[in-house]
Design a protein around this motif. Structure first.
Motif, PDB file in Angstrom:
ATOM      1  N   ALA A 180      29.044 -17.839  40.158  1.00 37.19           N
ATOM      2  CA  ALA A 180      30.145 -16.900  40.399  1.00 37.19           C
ATOM      3  C   ALA A 180      30.257 -16.555  41.882  1.00 37.19           C
ATOM      4  CB  ALA A 180      29.941 -15.636  39.571  1.00 37.19           C
ATOM      5  N   GLU A 181      29.100 -16.406  42.547  1.00 39.29           N
ATOM      6  CA  GLU A 181      29.102 -16.051  43.978  1.00 39.29           C
ATOM      7  C   GLU A 181      29.419 -17.255  44.857  1.00 39.29           C
ATOM      8  OE1 GLU A 181      25.359 -14.299  45.058  1.00 39.29           O
ATOM      9  OE2 GLU A 181      25.576 -12.634  43.639  1.00 39.29           O
ATOM     10  N   GLY A 182      29.005 -18.456  44.393  1.00 39.04           N
ATOM     11  CA  GLY A 182      29.117 -19.660  45.207  1.00 39.04           C
ATOM     12  C   GLY A 182      27.941 -19.772  46.155  1.00 39.04           C
ATOM     13  N   VAL A 183      27.611 -20.991  46.551  1.00 44.10           N
ATOM     14  CA  VAL A 183      26.510 -21.222  47.492  1.00 44.10           C
ATOM     15  C   VAL A 183      27.139 -21.511  48.846  1.00 44.10           C
ATOM     16  CG1 VAL A 183      24.509 -22.664  48.039  1.00 44.10           C
ATOM     17  CG2 VAL A 183      25.044 -22.124  45.652  1.00 44.10           C
ATOM     18  N   GLY A 184      26.977 -20.571  49.810  1.00 44.62           N
ATOM     19  CA  GLY A 184      27.640 -20.692  51.098  1.00 44.62           C
ATOM     20  C   GLY A 184      27.149 -21.871  51.907  1.00 44.62           C
ATOM     21  N   GLN A 185      25.847 -21.966  52.015  1.00 42.96           N
ATOM     22  CA  GLN A 185      25.250 -22.996  52.879  1.00 42.96           C
ATOM     23  C   GLN A 185      24.045 -23.573  52.154  1.00 42.96           C
ATOM     24  OE1 GLN A 185      23.843 -21.345  56.576  1.00 42.96           O
ATOM     25  NE2 GLN A 185      22.772 -23.222  57.102  1.00 42.96           N
ATOM     26  N   GLY A 186      23.839 -24.899  52.251  1.00 47.52           N
ATOM     27  CA  GLY A 186      22.694 -25.499  51.583  1.00 47.52           C
ATOM     28  C   GLY A 186      22.929 -25.702  50.095  1.00 47.52           C
ATOM     29  N   THR A 187      21.815 -25.992  49.395  1.00 45.71           N
ATOM     30  CA  THR A 187      21.891 -26.400  47.993  1.00 45.71           C
ATOM     31  C   THR A 187      20.879 -25.627  47.160  1.00 45.71           C
ATOM     32  OG1 THR A 187      22.420 -28.633  48.763  1.00 45.71           O
ATOM     33  CG2 THR A 187      21.763 -28.416  46.454  1.00 45.71           C
ATOM     34  N   VAL A 188      21.309 -25.201  45.986  1.00 43.70           N
ATOM     35  CA  VAL A 188      20.380 -24.631  45.006  1.00 43.70           C
ATOM     36  C   VAL A 188      20.161 -25.676  43.921  1.00 43.70           C
ATOM     37  CG1 VAL A 188      19.962 -22.774  43.351  1.00 43.70           C
ATOM     38  CG2 VAL A 188      21.196 -22.287  45.488  1.00 43.70           C
ATOM     39  N   THR A 189      18.895 -26.000  43.662  1.00 46.48           N
ATOM     40  CA  THR A 189      18.542 -26.975  42.630  1.00 46.48           C
ATOM     41  C   THR A 189      17.752 -26.274  41.527  1.00 46.48           C
ATOM     42  OG1 THR A 189      18.443 -28.745  44.279  1.00 46.48           O
ATOM     43  CG2 THR A 189      17.322 -29.150  42.180  1.00 46.48           C
ATOM     44  N   LEU A 190      18.255 -26.305  40.317  1.00 45.44           N
ATOM     45  CA  LEU A 190      17.565 -25.695  39.180  1.00 45.44           C
ATOM     46  C   LEU A 190      16.789 -26.787  38.453  1.00 45.44           C
ATOM     47  CD1 LEU A 190      20.581 -23.671  37.711  1.00 45.44           C
ATOM     48  CD2 LEU A 190      18.977 -22.967  39.516  1.00 45.44           C
ATOM     49  N   ILE A 191      15.550 -26.498  38.103  1.00 41.22           N
ATOM     50  CA  ILE A 191      14.710 -27.471  37.401  1.00 41.22           C
ATOM     51  C   ILE A 191      14.256 -26.846  36.086  1.00 41.22           C
ATOM     52  CG2 ILE A 191      12.599 -28.846  37.519  1.00 41.22           C
ATOM     53  CD1 ILE A 191      12.783 -28.433  40.656  1.00 41.22           C
ATOM     54  N   PHE A 192      14.782 -27.332  34.974  1.00 37.45           N
ATOM     55  CA  PHE A 192      14.338 -26.883  33.648  1.00 37.45           C
ATOM     56  C   PHE A 192      13.361 -27.937  33.131  1.00 37.45           C
ATOM     57  CE2 PHE A 192      18.242 -24.581  34.354  1.00 37.45           C
ATOM     58  CZ  PHE A 192      17.990 -23.326  33.808  1.00 37.45           C
ATOM     59  N   GLN A 193      12.092 -27.556  33.071  1.00 39.07           N
ATOM     60  CA  GLN A 193      11.025 -28.522  32.861  1.00 39.07           C
ATOM     61  C   GLN A 193      10.440 -28.466  31.455  1.00 39.07           C
ATOM     62  OE1 GLN A 193       7.203 -27.835  34.995  1.00 39.07           O
ATOM     63  NE2 GLN A 193       6.526 -28.444  32.953  1.00 39.07           N
ATOM     64  N   PRO A 194      10.328 -29.608  30.791  1.00 47.26           N
ATOM     65  CA  PRO A 194       9.694 -29.645  29.473  1.00 47.26           C
ATOM     66  C   PRO A 194       8.165 -29.597  29.568  1.00 47.26           C
ATOM     67  CG  PRO A 194      10.540 -31.831  30.065  1.00 47.26           C
ATOM     68  CD  PRO A 194      10.900 -30.903  31.187  1.00 47.26           C
ATOM     69  N   ALA A 195       7.545 -29.322  28.428  1.00 46.05           N
ATOM     70  CA  ALA A 195       6.118 -29.615  28.203  1.00 46.05           C
ATOM     71  C   ALA A 195       5.174 -29.032  29.245  1.00 46.05           C
ATOM     72  CB  ALA A 195       5.915 -31.130  28.113  1.00 46.05           C
ATOM     73  N   GLU A 196       5.278 -27.723  29.487  1.00 44.54           N
ATOM     74  CA  GLU A 196       4.301 -27.112  30.403  1.00 44.54           C
ATOM     75  C   GLU A 196       2.944 -26.950  29.728  1.00 44.54           C
ATOM     76  OE1 GLU A 196       1.655 -24.683  32.297  1.00 44.54           O
ATOM     77  OE2 GLU A 196       2.592 -23.971  30.470  1.00 44.54           O
TER      78      GLU A 196
END
Ligand SMILES: [Zn+2]
Ligand SMILES: [Zn+2]
Length: 379
Positions: free
Chosen positions: A113-129
């Motif tokens: 909703a806010e937007g990413v002004g500069q750079g990149t946000v990477t989300l990591i949803f990880q299985p099997a911890e």
């Protein structure tokens, strides 16, 4: 920071995940739900790392921050009695990964909703911890070569700390661990004639005691280490000396040298105690997760963000429990964080059949992610 109805929706996602727990590498429904929501908010979604892993990106170029949530459940029969209790017998979210997933989803909605002004946000949803090492599999399959990040962060809810507490240590956070099985073999015989059989039971008992002394005598008193024998199986009758016993357990440590010393001693002690009783020992010793070690600048950034939210960032720990986020921290600077999530009164611990993620801390966890993403992408 969040609309009340968005918080209510995030809690509803958490309860839905809790009702439908999935074990490591089998998180198909969970993965589907995560990917669907993220795509709907405009994230670029990638699926398939470690099978059920989901990676999502927003923004462009450097700097790149990685935010990780674990998504798997445990093979435990739930005993919470909650309205949203597991509908799948023998499986439950007893470590709060349902909460971690919902927290990162709520943050993802806000970031979009806010937007990413500069750079990149990477989300990591990880299985099997939980003991399968899904983080290692994602890394081995190219997580950070396909999606390079400058820094990576993970959060665990921590019921041993009150809500409002937040811990980001500068170095040691969680221990390395191994598992072992020791099979002791000897000649069995009549319980009344011990001279005619080997001392399988004596070897098992002495081995269990001697193994647990290893950290006290083989490591410096200033070096943390644990050897716990957690299973002994042998025998079937009052009057029979058995010909086989199996001991199993786990070791914990931080330093690489301590890990080598513990392994060498476990092997030596088991072989020697078995030999002393006329038996032999077959030792299967497997190292699982490395130690989870934070990098100081990233831990400091996390504390700054938490402090800006009014959280208490007093240091505590580390923990001798283990965490496969270690495999990501081996590749990229970052920090693993504990979010205080205890309950008043009865407060079951992680992996208890009565554990249920504390929804009251879900908004704070999500707000931390949003603020951290803002700060880290400013460069
Ligand atoms: Zn766990
Ligand atoms: Zn966990």
């Amino acid at each position: 920071m969040f609309d009340q109805d968005h918080i209510a929706e995030a809690i509803a996602w958490r309860h839905d995940l809790h009702r439908h727990p999935e074990l490591g590498f089998e998180e198909h429904r969970t993965s589907e739900m995560i990917a669907g929501l993220l795509a709907g908010w405009g994230w670029r979604v990638h699926r398939g790392l470690a099978g059920t892993g989901v990676v999502a990106q927003m923004g462009q170029g450097a700097p790149v921050i990685g935010l990780r949530a674990d998504i798997d459940a445990l093979p435990i029969v739930e005993a919470t009695g909650a309205a949203h209790a597991s509908t799948i017998p023998g499986k439950m979210h007893a470590c709060g990964h349902d909460g971690h997933t919902a927290m990162l989803l709520l943050a993802a909605r806000q970031i979009a909703a806010e937007g990413v002004g500069q750079g990149t946000v990477t989300l990591i949803f990880q299985p099997a911890e939980e003991s399968e090492g899904g983080a290692r599999v994602m890394v081995d399959q190219g997580l950070f070569t396909q999606f390079p990040v400058d820094k990576v962060f993970g959060i665990h809810n921590w019921p041993g700390l009150a809500p409002g507490r937040f811990v980001a240590r500068d170095d040691k956070m969680m221990a390395a661990f191994s598992v072992f099985d020791i099979e002791i073999l000897g000649k069995g015989g009549h319980g009344a004639m011990p001279e005619q059989s080997d001392g399988v039971i004596a070897a098992a008992g002495r081995t269990a005691a001697a193994l647990q002394e290893i950290p006290a005598r083989a490591l410096s008193p200033l070096e943390p280490g644990v050897v716990s024998v957690t299973q002994i199986h042998s025998g079937s009758a009052y009057n029979v000396c058995p010909d086989r016993a199996v001991l199993s357990g786990t070791c914990r440590w931080f330093g690489a040298e301590a890990g080598d010393i513990i392994e060498e001693r476990v092997r030596r002690v088991a072989a020697a105690e078995a030999a002393a009783q006329g038996c032999t020992a077959n030792i299967d010793y497997q190292r699982r997760y490395p130690a989870t070690i934070n990098s100081a600048p990233e831990a400091s950034l996390a504390r700054d963000v938490a402090a800006e939210m009014g959280l208490d960032t007093a240091m505590t720990g580390p923990s001798m429990a283990s965490e496969d986020f270690a495999f990501m921290l081996n590749e990229v600077p970052g920090a693993y964080l504990w979010l205080g999530a205890g309950r008043e009164g009865v407060n079951p611990g992680l992996h208890s059949a009565k554990f249920d993620f504390n929804d009251a801390v879900l908004p704070a966890g999500a707000e931390f992610w949003v603020r951290l993403a803002r700060r880290a992408t400013q460069g």
